[in-house]
Structure formats: C-alpha cells, structure tokens
Design an enzyme around this catalytic site. Structure first.
Site, PDB file in Angstrom:
ATOM      1  N   ASP A   1      -2.652 -18.564   1.467  1.00  0.00           N
ATOM      2  CA  ASP A   1      -3.616 -19.240   0.589  1.00  0.00           C
ATOM      3  C   ASP A   1      -4.405 -20.314   1.346  1.00  0.00           C
ATOM      4  O   ASP A   1      -5.633 -20.325   1.354  1.00  0.00           O
ATOM      5  CB  ASP A   1      -2.946 -19.792  -0.688  1.00  0.00           C
ATOM      6  CG  ASP A   1      -1.671 -20.573  -0.436  1.00  0.00           C
ATOM      7  OD1 ASP A   1      -1.203 -20.616   0.720  1.00  0.00           O
ATOM      8  OD2 ASP A   1      -1.124 -21.153  -1.404  1.00  0.00           O
TER       9      ASP A   1
ATOM     10  N   TYR B   1       0.807  -1.219   0.000  1.00  0.00           N
ATOM     11  CA  TYR B   1       0.000   0.000   0.000  1.00  0.00           C
ATOM     12  C   TYR B   1       0.841   1.270   0.000  1.00  0.00           C
ATOM     13  O   TYR B   1       0.362   2.326  -0.410  1.00  0.00           O
ATOM     14  CB  TYR B   1      -0.908   0.025   1.230  1.00  0.00           C
ATOM     15  CG  TYR B   1      -2.136  -0.824   1.123  1.00  0.00           C
ATOM     16  CD1 TYR B   1      -2.053  -2.204   1.036  1.00  0.00           C
ATOM     17  CD2 TYR B   1      -3.395  -0.241   1.128  1.00  0.00           C
ATOM     18  CE1 TYR B   1      -3.198  -2.978   0.963  1.00  0.00           C
ATOM     19  CE2 TYR B   1      -4.543  -1.011   1.061  1.00  0.00           C
ATOM     20  CZ  TYR B   1      -4.436  -2.375   0.969  1.00  0.00           C
ATOM     21  OH  TYR B   1      -5.570  -3.130   0.888  1.00  0.00           O
TER      22      TYR B   1
ATOM     23  N   ASP C   1      -6.332  -7.173   4.679  1.00  0.00           N
ATOM     24  CA  ASP C   1      -7.482  -6.568   3.997  1.00  0.00           C
ATOM     25  C   ASP C   1      -8.369  -7.677   3.433  1.00  0.00           C
ATOM     26  O   ASP C   1      -9.587  -7.699   3.652  1.00  0.00           O
ATOM     27  CB  ASP C   1      -6.970  -5.661   2.864  1.00  0.00           C
ATOM     28  CG  ASP C   1      -8.101  -5.007   2.095  1.00  0.00           C
ATOM     29  OD1 ASP C   1      -9.086  -4.581   2.737  1.00  0.00           O
ATOM     30  OD2 ASP C   1      -8.013  -4.924   0.854  1.00  0.00           O
TER      31      ASP C   1
ATOM     32  N   ASP D   1     -12.291  -9.350   5.035  1.00  0.00           N
ATOM     33  CA  ASP D   1     -13.566  -9.401   4.298  1.00  0.00           C
ATOM     34  C   ASP D   1     -14.058 -10.847   4.219  1.00  0.00           C
ATOM     35  O   ASP D   1     -15.261 -11.116   4.343  1.00  0.00           O
ATOM     36  CB  ASP D   1     -13.411  -8.841   2.870  1.00  0.00           C
ATOM     37  CG  ASP D   1     -13.566  -7.317   2.802  1.00  0.00           C
ATOM     38  OD1 ASP D   1     -13.268  -6.650   3.806  1.00  0.00           O
ATOM     39  OD2 ASP D   1     -13.981  -6.801   1.748  1.00  0.00           O
TER      40      ASP D   1
ATOM     41  N   LYS E   1       3.367 -15.364   3.258  1.00  0.00           N
ATOM     42  CA  LYS E   1       3.573 -16.172   2.050  1.00  0.00           C
ATOM     43  C   LYS E   1       5.083 -16.416   1.969  1.00  0.00           C
ATOM     44  O   LYS E   1       5.744 -16.086   0.983  1.00  0.00           O
ATOM     45  CB  LYS E   1       3.022 -15.406   0.829  1.00  0.00           C
ATOM     46  CG  LYS E   1       3.044 -16.166  -0.471  1.00  0.00           C
ATOM     47  CD  LYS E   1       1.938 -17.192  -0.619  1.00  0.00           C
ATOM     48  CE  LYS E   1       2.111 -17.979  -1.911  1.00  0.00           C
ATOM     49  NZ  LYS E   1       1.144 -19.086  -2.050  1.00  0.00           N
TER      50      LYS E   1
END
Ligand code: NAD
Ligand code: IPM
Ligand code: MN
Length: 350
Positions: free
Chosen positions: A218, A140, A242, A246, A185
């Site tokens: 993942d 970001y 983020d 959700d 990751k």
C-alpha cells in the site's frame, strides 16, 4: 543462416495492431542484419473463443512450445465479459504452459521526456526501474469456488516459487544499481510472510552484496509516484506486480510505452506490452506500438541473444520519441502505424 521461429498471438482489440508493429520491426531487423525469422500466427483469447470455443487451443500451445519466442498483442474485451469462457484464461494458460514465472517490466523516464509525465518533472526525471512480477502463482492460479452468496480465491505460494523469482531480481540488480525492493503485505497476509522470509534467506545465503529492502504494497504505491528514483529492481507477487506496473506506467506518461518479457527456466520467452486490448481505441490506428516494440527488443536480447540488434531497435525508438512522432496518448497526432513506420525507417537509416 539460422532461422528463428517466432509465434505471433495477436489476440483482441488493439492486440493485432501492436503485434503487427512488432512483426514489422523484426522483419526489418532481419533484413538489415541478415537474420531469418519464420512467423507463425496463432489464435488466443476472445478470437480463439469465437473461432474454436477455446481461449488457448491445442495447436496454439504446440506452436508456442516449438517456438524460439512468442509475441503477444493483448486479449479481452467487453464482448466476452462475464461469460464462463474468458479470453484472459488464454493468457494465463500460455504463461503457465511455457513455465514463464518471471515477468520483467522495465520503466524509465529520460530527462528529455519527463515533461510528458502527468507528475512533476523533477520527481520523475531519470527514474529507472525494473519490476519483476511473479507470473505463474498466487491468486491467479489458486483454486476458485463460488456459491450464490460467496466466492473464494485461494492464494498459494511455495518457497521454490518465491526463491526462483527473487533470484531473477537479485541477478538483475547486480547488473543495474544493485538494489532490490521486495514488495508484500506481510503485516496481514500469510503468503506475504513466507515471501519476506524466503527473500531474506536467499539474500543472506547468496546475495548479501545486493542492497535489499522490504516495502508494504500500500505505501509502495504511494512511494512509486512520490519518490520513484529511489527504486532500482522491485520484486513482488503476481497480483501486486500487475497493479504496481500499471501505476508505474504513469511516470513516463502512457501505459502504451511499457513492454515486458515473461521468462522461465529456458531461453524461451513471451513478449507483450503491459497494457490490455484497449477496446476504447481498437481498430482506429491510435494504439501506441512502443510498448510492443520495447518487448521485441527484449525478445532479441533474452531469447535470441542478438544484443546489437536490440540496441539498434532501442535507439530507433528513442530517436522517434525525440523527434516527437507520437501517438495521441502522449499528446501527439501520429497514427500508431506512422510511429512504427518512423521507427523502422530509423533502423534502416542507422
Ligand atoms: P487497457 O490497458 O486495455 O486500457 C487502459 C487505458 O489505456 C485505455 O484508455 C486504453 O485506451 C489505454 N491504452 C492501453 N494501451 C494503449 C496503447 N498501446 N496506446 C494508447 N493507449 C492505450 O486496460 P483495461 O481497459 O482495463 O482492459 C481492457 C481489456 O484488456 C480487458 O478485457 C482486460 O482483461 C484486458 N487486458 C489484457 C491484457 C493482456 O492481454 N496482456 C492486459 C491488461 C488488460
Ligand atoms: C497483464 C494483464 C493480465 C494480468 C490479465 C489480462 C490476465 O492485466 O498482463 O498485465 O493480470 O496478468
Ligand atoms: Mn495488467
């Protein structure tokens, strides 16, 4: 009587509707418990671009710097998509300017409400987690560049940035069920390898009493919906947090239920629902105000140290959910303002 300075940033789409709910709840808390709140409304996002040609005007920043806490609705919408000045830049700017590196996004599913989930009841019933999302680093905030035929987003994390957010997660875990799942990751990305190494070092040095596990993002997405009850505190970088939050909002049945607190090194915080400006339902009084009201409860707790008041707001929200006064996203028929009105009435009746 101390007066608390609250800056309100309504923003775009359903932002003004849900921010108004937050203000109404705080005003009611003030009246019932004898506190005085001074509200100052400022521009951010698309509306700030329209009126000031700047998604985060200097006077908005000055007001936020001087406030005890900030309530934000949401920013963005199709009107500003793919233009050089974007509403979302305003949101990133306020987070960065206030140094809000930790975004706390709690999610829980009460047994009595598990039937509202699109997932199987026995999978979600009783799930209770806190996602701690790093908020001022990573993709970001890295350098971006663009040519006709290629684009670059730089992802940078420093040990200091990882350590300070991991510390928040470990401290929170000690007050909950004492477990942290750090998500990365590390099998592919270098910043993730530094993330994992740093979390491990901090754990060994200061938090070995807390159970720590690592998960790859993942498969974590899969575990979140197949065995959500095995997680307590989840800590992860900006982008993964983020997306996973959700996803986590699916468990209780609506993204409109989740609130957040963005915190830094001081007591000041920014409080906003995790959802966006929902252009599809904006201006129709359909938005669920509960995510914002839960954010306001965190504001009372973390920035103003008003714990009894936060408990009262949480209890009022619970009572209204139990009564089934719900917006359409949860299968109800109530308008957003009716839900707010019912919650405010519960606070007064308590
Ligand atoms: P969104 O969260 O705005 O909406 C996703 C879906 O959830 C929509 O169907 C919407 O109607 C529904 N929804 C969201 N909040 C709801 C609520 N309170 N009550 C009932 N239903 C609700 O995500 P999106 O559609 O991907 O993004 C729309 C815009 O919002 C984009 O411009 C995006 O950049 C912006 N955005 C802003 C924030 C923020 O300000 N914090 C967060 C996310 C997205
Ligand atoms: C959120 C939003 C923002 C984010 C966008 C609008 C910049 O999705 O608060 O979750 O990605 O942080
Ligand atoms: Mn988001």
């Amino acid at each position: 009587m101390a007066e608390f300075k609250i800056v309100v940033l309504p923003g775009d789409g359903i932002g003004p509707e849900v921010a108004a709910a937050g203000v109404e709840a705080l005003k009611t808390i003030g009246e019932v418990y004898g506190h005085s709140f001074a509200f100052e409304e400022k521009l951010i996002g698309g509306i700030a671009i329209d009126e000031r040609d700047d998604p985060y005007p200097a006077d908005t920043d000055a007001a936020c710097q001087a406030a005890d806490a900030v309530i934000l609705g949401a920013v963005g919408g199709p009107k500003w998509d793919l233009k050089p000045k974007r509403p979302e830049q305003g949101l990133l700017a306020v987070r960065k300017s206030l140094g809000l590196f930790a975004n706390l996004r709690p999610m829980d599913v009460a047994a009595s409400q598990a039937f509202r989930s699109p997932l199987k009841e026995d999978i979600v019933s009783g799930a209770d987690m806190l996602i701690v999302r790093e908020l001022t680093g990573g993709l970001y905030f890295g350098k971006q560049s663009r040519t006709e035929t290629s684009a670059t987003d730089e992802c940078v994390y420093t040990v200091e940035e990882i350590e300070r957010v991991a510390r928040i997660a470990f401290e929170a875990a000690r007050k909950r069920r004492n477990k942290v799942t750090s998500v990365d990751k590390a099998n592919v990305i270098e910043t993730s390898r530094l993330w994992r190494e740093t979390v491990n070092k901090l754990h060994a040095a200061e938090y070995s009493d807390v159970e720590l596990e690592h998960a790859l993002v993942d498969s974590m997405a899969m575990h979140l919906v197949t065995r959500p009850k095995s997680f307590d505190v989840i800590v992860t970088e900006n982008m993964f947090g983020d997306i996973l939050s959700d996803l986590a909002s699916v468990l209780p049945g609506s993204i409109g239920l989740l609130g957040s607190a963005s915190l830094g090194a001081t007591g000041k915080g920014l409080y906003e629902p995790i959802h966006g400006s929902a252009p599809d339902i904006a201006g129709k009084d359909l938005a669920n105000p509960i995510g914002t009201l839960k954010s306001v409860s965190m504001l009372l707790r973390f920035s103003l140290n008003l714990n009894a008041e936060a408990d009262a707001l949480d209890a009022a929200i619970e009572a209204v959910i139990q009564k089934g006064i719900l917006t359409r996203d949860l299968g109800g028929t109530a308008a957003g303002s009716e839900v707010t009105k019912a919650i405010v009435a519960e606070i007064r009746a308590a």
